[in-house]
Design an enzyme around this catalytic site. Structure first.
Site, PDB file in Angstrom:
ATOM      1  N   LYS A  91    -136.898  67.758  -6.646  1.00  0.00           N
ATOM      2  CA  LYS A  91    -137.922  67.131  -8.227  1.00  0.00           C
ATOM      3  C   LYS A  91    -138.763  66.652  -7.143  1.00  0.00           C
ATOM      4  O   LYS A  91    -138.329  66.191  -6.224  1.00  0.00           O
ATOM      5  CB  LYS A  91    -137.019  66.472  -9.170  1.00  0.00           C
ATOM      6  CG  LYS A  91    -137.841  66.187  -9.948  1.00  0.00           C
ATOM      7  CD  LYS A  91    -137.922  68.078 -11.117  1.00  0.00           C
ATOM      8  CE  LYS A  91    -138.713  67.812 -12.581  1.00  0.00           C
ATOM      9  NZ  LYS A  91    -138.549  69.016 -13.133  1.00  0.00           N
ATOM     10  N   GLY A 191    -143.256  65.867 -29.962  1.00  0.00           N
ATOM     11  CA  GLY A 191    -143.982  66.470 -28.450  1.00  0.00           C
ATOM     12  C   GLY A 191    -144.814  68.133 -28.757  1.00  0.00           C
ATOM     13  O   GLY A 191    -143.331  69.517 -28.588  1.00  0.00           O
ATOM     14  N   VAL A 192    -145.175  68.749 -29.066  1.00  0.00           N
ATOM     15  CA  VAL A 192    -146.131  70.075 -29.533  1.00  0.00           C
ATOM     16  C   VAL A 192    -147.100  70.260 -28.683  1.00  0.00           C
ATOM     17  O   VAL A 192    -147.902  71.098 -28.696  1.00  0.00           O
ATOM     18  CB  VAL A 192    -146.342  70.443 -30.768  1.00  0.00           C
ATOM     19  CG1 VAL A 192    -144.946  70.348 -31.778  1.00  0.00           C
ATOM     20  CG2 VAL A 192    -147.652  69.088 -31.274  1.00  0.00           C
ATOM     21  N   GLY A 193    -146.561  70.156 -27.613  1.00  0.00           N
ATOM     22  CA  GLY A 193    -147.696  70.252 -26.587  1.00  0.00           C
ATOM     23  C   GLY A 193    -147.230  71.871 -25.435  1.00  0.00           C
ATOM     24  O   GLY A 193    -146.782  72.467 -26.285  1.00  0.00           O
ATOM     25  N   LYS A 194    -147.221  72.358 -23.951  1.00  0.00           N
ATOM     26  CA  LYS A 194    -146.901  72.673 -23.467  1.00  0.00           C
ATOM     27  C   LYS A 194    -145.710  73.560 -23.537  1.00  0.00           C
ATOM     28  O   LYS A 194    -146.072  75.256 -24.447  1.00  0.00           O
ATOM     29  CB  LYS A 194    -146.931  72.902 -22.002  1.00  0.00           C
ATOM     30  CG  LYS A 194    -147.677  72.637 -21.008  1.00  0.00           C
ATOM     31  CD  LYS A 194    -147.943  72.327 -19.799  1.00  0.00           C
ATOM     32  CE  LYS A 194    -147.081  71.745 -19.043  1.00  0.00           C
ATOM     33  NZ  LYS A 194    -146.695  71.445 -17.407  1.00  0.00           N
ATOM     34  N   VAL A 195    -144.878  73.452 -24.517  1.00  0.00           N
ATOM     35  CA  VAL A 195    -143.131  73.671 -24.507  1.00  0.00           C
ATOM     36  C   VAL A 195    -143.289  73.783 -26.307  1.00  0.00           C
ATOM     37  O   VAL A 195    -142.644  75.250 -27.150  1.00  0.00           O
ATOM     38  CB  VAL A 195    -141.854  72.942 -23.738  1.00  0.00           C
ATOM     39  CG1 VAL A 195    -140.887  74.237 -24.651  1.00  0.00           C
ATOM     40  CG2 VAL A 195    -141.809  73.398 -22.609  1.00  0.00           C
ATOM     41  N   GLY A 196    -143.244  72.667 -27.042  1.00  0.00           N
ATOM     42  CA  GLY A 196    -143.303  72.542 -28.532  1.00  0.00           C
ATOM     43  C   GLY A 196    -144.178  73.581 -29.141  1.00  0.00           C
ATOM     44  O   GLY A 196    -143.458  73.912 -29.960  1.00  0.00           O
TER      45      GLY A 196
END
Length: 364
Positions: A91, A191-196
Site C-alpha cells: 500500500k 458512506g455513499v461515495g465511490k463504492v457506497g
C-alpha cells in the site's frame, strides 16, 4: 521517544517487533519540487508482486501516515490471499490534502518512485486518488492499474468492490437467516461515495430497505433525489442506532467498529467496504459476544482488487465479475470455519489467508 531518524520509536517497533509488523520493505519518498511526501509499504511478496492502492490523505503527522501504510499493506496481503490472487500485499500513502496539493508533477514524481521498485509493488486507486490520477502515474510507471479504458485500463474499480460487498451480504443472510435474499431487509450504509452509491443500487434492485448517511450532504441529497425510497439520517451515530436494522455497512474510512459503536449497534450483521473496520484487536470478539455476525472487510471488499489485478493480464469484465461472485462462497466458508473452530469470523479468515501465504513460502 524517537529513533535516530527522529521518527517515533513505536513505528519502528510495529515494523520489526509486533504482530502487526513483519513487512518486507518500507520506502519513504520525497520530491521537494512537487511537494510529494509518500510512504510505500510492502508487507509480503510470498504470493507474487505486492498489489494495493495509493491513498492520498491529509494525515496529522508523518508517523500517522507510516502507521496507516503499514496497516493497509498488511491488510492487502490477507485480502489478496483470500481473493485467490497471485499477489502479495502493499500500500502507498501520499501525505497531504489532495484538494490542495495534487498536481500532475506530484503524480509523475510518485510514479517514478513506484517504478524504481522494479515491479515489487503494483499500485492502483484508493481514497483520494482516481482513475485519471492513475493515468498520470502510468506515464512514469508501467506497474500501475486502475487506469481508464482509453489508456488500456479497467476503469473504476468501485463497481466490482460494491458487487463483492453485496455478495458478502448475501452470504451473511444465508448463514444467519437461511436465505441469501436481501428483500425486505434493512441495510444501513455509512458512506455513499465511490463504492457506497453502487451498493445502494444493488440493494434497491433486490428490494431491500436502505438507510444512508455521509459527511457530504450533497452526496446524500443526490442519492435520495434519485431514489426517494432511500432514507437519510444525520450521521453514523444515528445510523447504527436505527431500529430493526439488519445489516450495517461501513463504507467510509476505517475504525468504524470500536468500543463506543459496538455496544449500541442494532444490526445483526456488519458487512461493508471500508478497510480496517476493527479499531483494535478484540473488537471482533465484542461483536461475537453480542451475537453480531461480522463479514471480514478484506474478504468482502476484494472485488476492486480482483478487477485491478486482472488489468495486468488484459482486462475482461465478465471474467472479473465471475471471480468477484465467488466472494459469496468464500464468505460462507469463513463463517463455517469460524463455527467449526469456535472463533470469530475475522480470526477464521486470518487463519485461511495465513495458511495460503505459508504454503507459498514453502514452495519457494
Amino acid at each position: 521517544m524517537t529513533d535516530v531518524t527522529g521518527a517515533p520509536a513505536d513505528v519502528l517497533h510495529t515494523l520489526f517487533h509486533s504482530d502487526q509488523g513483519g513487512h518486507e520493505q518500507v520506502v519513504l519518498c520525497q520530491d521537494r519540487a512537487s511537494g510529494l511526501k509518500a510512504v510505500i509499504a510492502i508487507h509480503s511478496t510470498d504470493l507474487g508482486p505486492a498489489l494495493g492502492g495509493t491513498r492520498f490523505y491529509p494525515y496529522a503527522s508523518e508517523a500517522e501516515a507510516v502507521a496507516d501504510a503499514l496497516n493497509l499493506a498488511r491488510g492487502m496481503s490477507y485480502k489478496n490471499a483470500m481473493a485467490g490472487l497471485d499477489h502479495g500485499g502493499g500500500k502507498a500513502v501520499i501525505i497531504g490534502d489532495p484538494e490542495q496539493i495534487k498536481s500532475e508533477e506530484l503524480l509523475l514524481a510518485y510514479g517514478r518512485f513506484v517504478a524504481s521498485l522494479g515491479g515489487r509493488y503494483v499500485t492502483a486507486c484508493d481514497v483520494g486518488t482516481y482513475v485519471a490520477d492513475m493515468d498520470v502515474v502510468a506515464r512514469e510507471c508501467r506497474w500501475t492499474t486502475g487506469r481508464s479504458p482509453e489508456n488500456g485500463g479497467a476503469g473504476d474499480s468501485s463497481v466490482l468492490t460494491s458487487f463483492g460487498v453485496y455478495q458478502g451480504m448475501r452470504a451473511a443472510a444465508q448463514h444467519l437467516w437461511g436465505d441469501p435474499t436481501l428483500r425486505d431487509r434493512t441495510v444501513g450504509i455509512a458512506g455513499v461515495g465511490k463504492v457506497g452509491h453502487h451498493l445502494v443500487e444493488h440493494l434497491l434492485a433486490e428490494g431491500a430497505h436502505v438507510v444512508v448517511t455521509d459527511v457530504r450532504k450533497d452526496v446524500v441529497r443526490s442519492i435520495t433525489e434519485r431514489h426517494p425510497s432511500v432514507v437519510a439520517v444525520a450521521d453514523t451515530d444515528a445510523l447504527i442506532r436505527v431500529e430493526n436494522l439488519d445489516i450495517y455497512a461501513p463504507c467510509a474510512l476505517g475504525g468504524a467498529l470500536n468500543d463506543d459503536t459496538v455496544p449500541v449497534l442494532t444490526a445483526k450483521v456488519v458487512c461493508g467496504a471500508a478497510n480496517n473496520q476493527l479499531a483494535h484487536p478484540g473488537v471482533e470478539k465484542d461483536l461475537a459476544d453480542r451475537g453480531i455476525l461480522y463479514a471480514p472487510d478484506y474478504v468482502v471488499n476484494a472485488g476492486g482488487v480482483i478487477q485491478v489485478a486482472d488489468e495486468l493480464h488484459g482486462f475482461d469484465f465478465d471474467r472479473c465479475k465471475t471471480k468477484a461472485a465467488k466472494i459469496y462462497d468464500t464468505t460462507l466458508a469463513i463463517f463455517a470455519r469460524a463455527k467449526e473452530d469456535g472463533i470469530p469470523p475475522a480470526a477464521a479468515a486470518d487463519r485461511i489467508a495465513e495458511q495460503r501465504m505459508a504454503e507459498a513460502r514453502t514452495r519457494r
